[in-house]
Write a protein that holds these residues in place. Structure first.
Motif, PDB file in Angstrom:
ATOM      1  N   LYS A 275       0.843  -1.191   0.000  1.00  0.00           N
ATOM      2  CA  LYS A 275       0.000   0.000   0.000  1.00  0.00           C
ATOM      3  C   LYS A 275       0.881   1.244   0.000  1.00  0.00           C
ATOM      4  O   LYS A 275       1.984   1.248   0.539  1.00  0.00           O
ATOM      5  CB  LYS A 275      -0.919   0.003   1.217  1.00  0.00           C
TER       6      LYS A 275
ATOM      7  N   LEU B  27     -15.577   5.964  -0.854  1.00  0.00           N
ATOM      8  CA  LEU B  27     -14.349   5.566  -0.176  1.00  0.00           C
ATOM      9  C   LEU B  27     -13.744   6.748   0.578  1.00  0.00           C
ATOM     10  O   LEU B  27     -13.602   7.842   0.014  1.00  0.00           O
ATOM     11  CB  LEU B  27     -13.324   5.046  -1.176  1.00  0.00           C
TER      12      LEU B  27
ATOM     13  N   GLN C 224      -9.380   1.719   1.059  1.00  0.00           N
ATOM     14  CA  GLN C 224      -9.949   0.458   0.578  1.00  0.00           C
ATOM     15  C   GLN C 224      -9.138  -0.720   1.103  1.00  0.00           C
ATOM     16  O   GLN C 224      -7.925  -0.650   1.244  1.00  0.00           O
ATOM     17  CB  GLN C 224     -10.037   0.450  -0.948  1.00  0.00           C
ATOM     18  N   GLN C 225      -9.821  -1.841   1.343  1.00  0.00           N
ATOM     19  CA  GLN C 225      -9.200  -2.980   1.995  1.00  0.00           C
ATOM     20  C   GLN C 225      -8.999  -4.192   1.087  1.00  0.00           C
ATOM     21  O   GLN C 225      -8.632  -5.252   1.553  1.00  0.00           O
ATOM     22  CB  GLN C 225     -10.067  -3.407   3.195  1.00  0.00           C
ATOM     23  N   ASP C 226      -9.271  -4.064  -0.215  1.00  0.00           N
ATOM     24  CA  ASP C 226      -9.095  -5.177  -1.143  1.00  0.00           C
ATOM     25  C   ASP C 226      -7.607  -5.511  -1.247  1.00  0.00           C
ATOM     26  O   ASP C 226      -6.813  -4.706  -1.729  1.00  0.00           O
ATOM     27  CB  ASP C 226      -9.654  -4.802  -2.515  1.00  0.00           C
ATOM     28  N   SER C 227      -7.233  -6.692  -0.794  1.00  0.00           N
ATOM     29  CA  SER C 227      -5.819  -7.070  -0.734  1.00  0.00           C
ATOM     30  C   SER C 227      -5.205  -7.258  -2.115  1.00  0.00           C
ATOM     31  O   SER C 227      -3.984  -7.316  -2.256  1.00  0.00           O
ATOM     32  CB  SER C 227      -5.652  -8.361   0.078  1.00  0.00           C
ATOM     33  N   ALA C 228      -6.023  -7.363  -3.159  1.00  0.00           N
ATOM     34  CA  ALA C 228      -5.495  -7.568  -4.504  1.00  0.00           C
ATOM     35  C   ALA C 228      -5.281  -6.261  -5.257  1.00  0.00           C
ATOM     36  O   ALA C 228      -4.761  -6.268  -6.363  1.00  0.00           O
ATOM     37  CB  ALA C 228      -6.441  -8.464  -5.299  1.00  0.00           C
ATOM     38  N   LYS C 229      -5.686  -5.142  -4.673  1.00  0.00           N
ATOM     39  CA  LYS C 229      -5.571  -3.854  -5.347  1.00  0.00           C
ATOM     40  C   LYS C 229      -4.644  -2.936  -4.577  1.00  0.00           C
ATOM     41  O   LYS C 229      -4.393  -3.124  -3.393  1.00  0.00           O
ATOM     42  CB  LYS C 229      -6.946  -3.186  -5.469  1.00  0.00           C
ATOM     43  N   SER C 230      -4.147  -1.915  -5.280  1.00  0.00           N
ATOM     44  CA  SER C 230      -3.447  -0.851  -4.578  1.00  0.00           C
ATOM     45  C   SER C 230      -4.487  -0.008  -3.856  1.00  0.00           C
ATOM     46  O   SER C 230      -5.694  -0.257  -3.964  1.00  0.00           O
ATOM     47  CB  SER C 230      -2.660   0.024  -5.558  1.00  0.00           C
ATOM     48  N   ASN C 231      -4.046   0.987  -3.122  1.00  0.00           N
ATOM     49  CA  ASN C 231      -4.984   1.855  -2.411  1.00  0.00           C
ATOM     50  C   ASN C 231      -5.038   3.249  -3.017  1.00  0.00           C
ATOM     51  O   ASN C 231      -5.478   4.197  -2.375  1.00  0.00           O
ATOM     52  CB  ASN C 231      -4.598   1.950  -0.929  1.00  0.00           C
TER      53      ASN C 231
ATOM     54  N   TRP D 297      -7.727   2.210 -10.511  1.00  0.00           N
ATOM     55  CA  TRP D 297      -6.723   1.910  -9.497  1.00  0.00           C
ATOM     56  C   TRP D 297      -5.332   1.903 -10.109  1.00  0.00           C
ATOM     57  O   TRP D 297      -5.119   1.362 -11.197  1.00  0.00           O
ATOM     58  CB  TRP D 297      -6.988   0.532  -8.859  1.00  0.00           C
TER      59      TRP D 297
ATOM     60  N   PRO E 214      -1.221  -2.519  -8.928  1.00  0.00           N
ATOM     61  CA  PRO E 214      -0.684  -2.951  -7.630  1.00  0.00           C
ATOM     62  C   PRO E 214       0.792  -3.318  -7.688  1.00  0.00           C
ATOM     63  O   PRO E 214       1.265  -3.924  -8.661  1.00  0.00           O
ATOM     64  CB  PRO E 214      -1.539  -4.180  -7.289  1.00  0.00           C
TER      65      PRO E 214
END
Length: 517
Positions: free
Chosen positions: A111, A418, A436-443, A473, A476
């Motif tokens: 992140k 968000l 945002q908390q999606d572990s597969a995406k950057s923030n 986004w 990542p």
């Protein structure tokens, strides 16, 4: 008599009087007298490394004496855990088998805690202090030897952990944890501060005095050709372009080596041709080019030394300020009550020629501000993003889906619901760090111009999508543990990794066996 038998069993003495790990199902299992010490440690644990994975195997516990004695042939569950060097254990397998193929850990999405966007490139600082760059590299501003554009983040190699990054007009700065500053990219005005005017494609140490420790860098506007560094003592050093006195050193000569600015300050913001600073009392100081009222003194005169601004348009005393940003021809300031102040011109007849600082109307106190070429934004204390100024045509920087300019702040819709933590405005683009908390995406969400890939979304822009009126986004950034390298979507398993194996049977757990790769 039963108590005596159970006592012997707890000491590892079988019903027949022999010693060992034997027990009888009737008296030990059903009688709940088996202790964990009765089960032996797993045997035969082996780790064999391969190119694509590690193979871990072990002997079946059904071959151990306690299992043979009691005819135990099933019902045993094995648990295998893995610990990378200097990290804790994580379970990688649980089941009845006696082998496991370990593909390694999935890569972790880092992140971002800061983003800074310059004229055609962008820098991102991850939470662990790694720096990444994307966009154009025509002047080496991404710290690579090639001149290619990159639509996804690539790592910048630095000699230490970074704590702040700043992107200007085709050059970059990074402040390291040890208080040193490194620069790379365009250098025709001496903006790299290395004593030369030669372009650098690798990070080069800025020639600051050896006895100073830098605590922060100046915020850079997308078209800045100069830079400032603030020491832990509050001293400020300046270097780069100085044709309009924007370095504040009493002359109009460019400087390729840092020069000390008179006074002490806690933060500095560099615009295109003017500069802002806040001292320890919250007082505002300005210098450089004065046209369009960007300095807030009611005139168009410039200054080549720091000059204090103390009055607003009504001749009232200005409040203490906590943050500042400089646009192309305007200045922003955030006071200690969360009010946002502005002076200067934002283009397209928005705030035309304001000569003094005026307070803007916002629905709630602000906690952060950002300034671009002709656009400004504020994050409110409810983490909503509000912006005003120029939409820069089809770039839709204001996030309202139009190409219209806005004299007053409006809610930016690009981030949806968000919460926004920080925002930076580049040259015709905007970046917002979200929660945002999606572990597969950057923030980080990005929108606006992308002709040089400066949004960093991993997509190749075409004439139809080089400017987008919706947010995407940032691509990542995937990393592996120390000592490991990327292998597809997984990471190779580094040397020094330890595997821990145990098994359980009817609620009892064996001691642990370990092997290190």
């Amino acid at each position: 008599m039963l108590l005596s038998v159970l006592a012997l069993l707890s000491l590892g003495v079988g019903a027949g009087g022999s010693t060992g790990a034997h027990f009888t199902a009737a008296t030990s299992i059903k009688g709940n007298a088996l202790s964990s010490a009765t089960l032996s440690s797993p045997e035969g644990l082996s780790v064999v490394g391969g190119n694509d994975s590690d193979s871990i195997s072990w002997s079946s516990a059904t071959n151990q004496s306690w299992a043979v004695f009691n005819n135990v042939s099933s019902g045993i569950t094995y648990t295998l855990s893995r610990a990378y060097p200097n990290q804790g254990y994580e379970t990688v397998y649980s089941g009845s088998g006696t082998s496991y193929t370990d593909p390694g850990a999935q890569q972790t999405v880092l992140k971002y805690k800061q983003v800074s966007s310059g004229f055609t490139h962008t820098l991102g600082l991850n939470e662990d202090g790694r720096v990444y760059s994307w966009g154009s590299n025509n002047a080496g501003q991404r710290a690579y030897e090639d001149t290619f554009k990159y639509s996804f983040p690539t790592k910048v190699t630095l000699p230490g952990t970074a704590v702040q990054v700043e992107a200007g007009y085709e050059f970059s700065l990074a402040l390291l944890q040890d208080g040193t500053v490194y620069a790379w990219g365009r250098n025709d005005y001496g903006q790299l501060g290395d004593g030369t005017s030669t372009l650098k494609k690798t990070p080069t140490k800025v020639n600051l005095p050896s006895n100073v420790v830098i605590s922060s860098l100046s915020h850079l506007a997308p078209r800045s050709f100069d830079a400032f560094a603030v020491t832990t003592a509050g001293d400020v050093y300046a270097w780069g372009r100085n044709g309009n006195g924007q370095l504040g050193i009493g002359s109009g000569t460019n400087q390729n080596t840092p020069v000390k600015v008179a006074g002490t300050y806690k933060s500095v913001a560099a615009g295109d041709l003017h500069t802002l600073a806040i001292d320890n009392y919250g007082d505002l100081w300005v210098w450089g080019y004065g046209k369009d009222g960007r300095l807030g003194d009611g005139a168009t005169n410039g200054y080549d030394r720091p000059t204090r601004m103390s009055r607003d348009k009504d001749a009232s005393w200005l409040p203490p300020f906590t943050d500042i940003r400089a646009g192309l021809a305007f200045s922003l300031a955030l006071d200690n009550s969360g009010r946002v102040w502005i002076t200067g011109s934002m283009f397209d007849d928005v705030t035309p020629g304001r000569g003094y600082f005026e307070q803007l109307s916002l629905p709630a106190p602000a906690v952060a501000i950002a300034a671009g070429q002709h656009t400004a934004c504020a994050i409110l204390n409810n983490q909503q993003l509000w912006c005003w100024g120029s939409n820069e045509g089809t770039s839709s920087l204001l996030g309202d889906g139009t190409q219209q300019t806005q004299r007053y702040p409006i809610r930016n819709q690009m981030t949806g619901n968000l919460p926004v933590q920080s925002v930076t405005i580049g040259f015709y683009n905007v970046f917002a760090i979200t929660t945002q908390q999606d572990s597969a995406k950057s923030n980080v969400l990005a929108w606006g111009l992308d002709d040089d890939y400066q949004r960093g979304t991993g997509q190749d822009p075409t004439p139809s999508n080089s400017t987008k009126q919706y947010a995407e986004w940032v691509y990542p950034t995937l990393v592996c543990p120390s000592g490991s390298s990327r292998r597809g979507s997984y990471c190779t398993i580094p040397s020094g990794t330890t595997y821990s194996l145990k098994y359980s049977y009817l609620g009892w757990t064996s001691p642990v066996s370990t092997r290190t790769k």
